[in-house]
Design a protein around this motif. Sequence first.
Motif, short mmCIF file in Angstrom:
data_model
loop_
_atom_site.label_atom_id
_atom_site.label_comp_id
_atom_site.label_asym_id
_atom_site.label_seq_id
_atom_site.Cartn_x
_atom_site.Cartn_y
_atom_site.Cartn_z
N TYR A 249 -1.60 1.90 -2.30
CA TYR A 249 -0.02 1.03 -2.30
C TYR A 249 0.56 0.41 -3.09
N GLY A 250 0.49 0.61 -4.56
CA GLY A 250 0.88 0.01 -5.53
C GLY A 250 0.16 -1.34 -5.31
N ASP A 251 1.28 -2.59 -5.89
CA ASP A 251 0.77 -3.83 -6.07
C ASP A 251 0.90 -4.54 -4.65
N ALA A 252 1.37 -3.42 -3.45
CA ALA A 252 1.62 -4.35 -1.95
C ALA A 252 0.38 -5.12 -1.64
N GLU A 253 -0.44 -4.39 -2.21
CA GLU A 253 -1.44 -5.62 -0.87
C GLU A 253 -1.80 -6.76 -1.92
N ILE A 254 -1.55 -6.94 -3.57
CA ILE A 254 -1.58 -8.21 -3.90
C ILE A 254 -0.54 -9.05 -3.24
N LYS A 255 0.56 -8.39 -2.93
CA LYS A 255 1.95 -9.38 -2.44
C LYS A 255 1.94 -10.00 -1.44
N LEU A 256 0.75 -8.84 -0.07
CA LEU A 256 0.33 -9.41 0.91
C LEU A 256 -0.61 -10.94 0.53
#
Length: 357
Positions: free
Chosen positions: A65-72
Motif C-alpha cells: 500500500y505504498g506509504d499509507a502505513e507510515i502515514k497512518l
Amino acid sequence: MYYRKLGNTGLEVSEISFGTIPILQGSIPVLPAYFNLDDDEALAVMMHAYQLGCNLYDTAIVPEYGDAEIKLGKFAARVGRENIIISDKARFFGGSEIYQAVETSCENLGMTPDLYFVHQVDASHEDEVFGRGGALDALAELKAEGKIRFVGIATHYYEILLRGAQDQRVDVLQGSGNLLERGMLDRIRQETLFRGKGFLVNKVYAAGLLPARFPVQTLIGFALDYPVSSVLVGLGTKEQVDAAMGWDARTQTPVLPTFEEVLTVLEKEYFPIPCDRCQRCVCPHGTEIHTLFRQYQYFHLGKEYWALKKLGLGIAESARHCRECTAMPCMDACPRRLRISQEMQKLEQLVSEYAKD
C-alpha cells in the motif's frame, strides 16, 4: 456515526471505516490514478473522517500500500493512539514471513496494530496459512507476545472465510460484497458460525464502479444491513469522506434494491450476467467461474483494460473445458440456474474481439 461490536474482541468500531489505498503516494499497482496525496493532505483527510466519528483505519504493509502505513502511524500519533483502531495486513502465508511482516509494520507505524490480517488468502495458499507453522500460528504467537491484539484472515472466498470462522485462532474476518456481488454476504448471513467473529466488509463500491450508478448511501446501507461489524471504504478526499460518513444511517435509511432491480439499472448500459458471486459453482477443472463473470461485469462498468487482462489469462482453456464438460456440476449448484457454458463462450468471444483490435 454509530458503532458496532467487533465480534468477541471487546472493541466497538465505527460502522464506516477508513480504507487507506487512496491516501498513499508512489507508483503502486493498487493506487487509483486520480490520487497522490502527500503527508499533510493525507492526514487532513483522515482527520476529517475522525471528526465525523470514524475510529477504524485499515492499511497494509509497505510496499503493498505504498506509504499509507507510515502515514497512518503519523495520524495515530497526532490524534492519540488510544483513540483509533488500526487494522493492518500483509500478503505472506508462511509463519516466518508474516512474523517478519508484523515486525516491519510495527516499525512503519511506530506502534503496534490492533488487528493484523493475512491478506488475500486463496485456495493455493489456504493450507499453508492454516497449517502448522503457517501464518495463523505466527499471528497467534505475535498476539501472545503483545505485538498485535487480534488475528485476522482477509479473503474474497467464502469457503476460506468459513474455515476462518471455525478456527479459534481467528478473531476477525475481512471479506467483500456489494449490491451486485451479494451472494457471499447472503451465505454469511445464513451461517451462525460467523456471529462470534468481527467482520469487515470491503469492495462495497466494486472498485469504485458502483457510485456512478447508485447513491453512496444505498451502497453503504446495503452492506450495513448484513451482520457485519464495519463497512470499509477507500477514501481520498474530504468530499468522499462526507459522502460516506456525513449522513445518519438511522434517520436516512436508504431504499435497498433487490438483485433484480440492480440488474435492471445495469441493463441500461449492457447485458449483465445475473451472477451474484455466491461461489457455489465449483468447477471440476478448477475454473473460478464467478471471478470470470466479475471481470465481464467490470469490463462493461468501466475497467476495460484491467478486466480484459484478467480474462485473457486462460479464458480459451476454460471455455474449452466448458464445451467438453458433460456433467456440468456448476449448473446444478447455481441457485440462479445460469447457462454457465454459454456465458463462458461469451467471455471467450469478448476477449477474441478485443485481441483483434
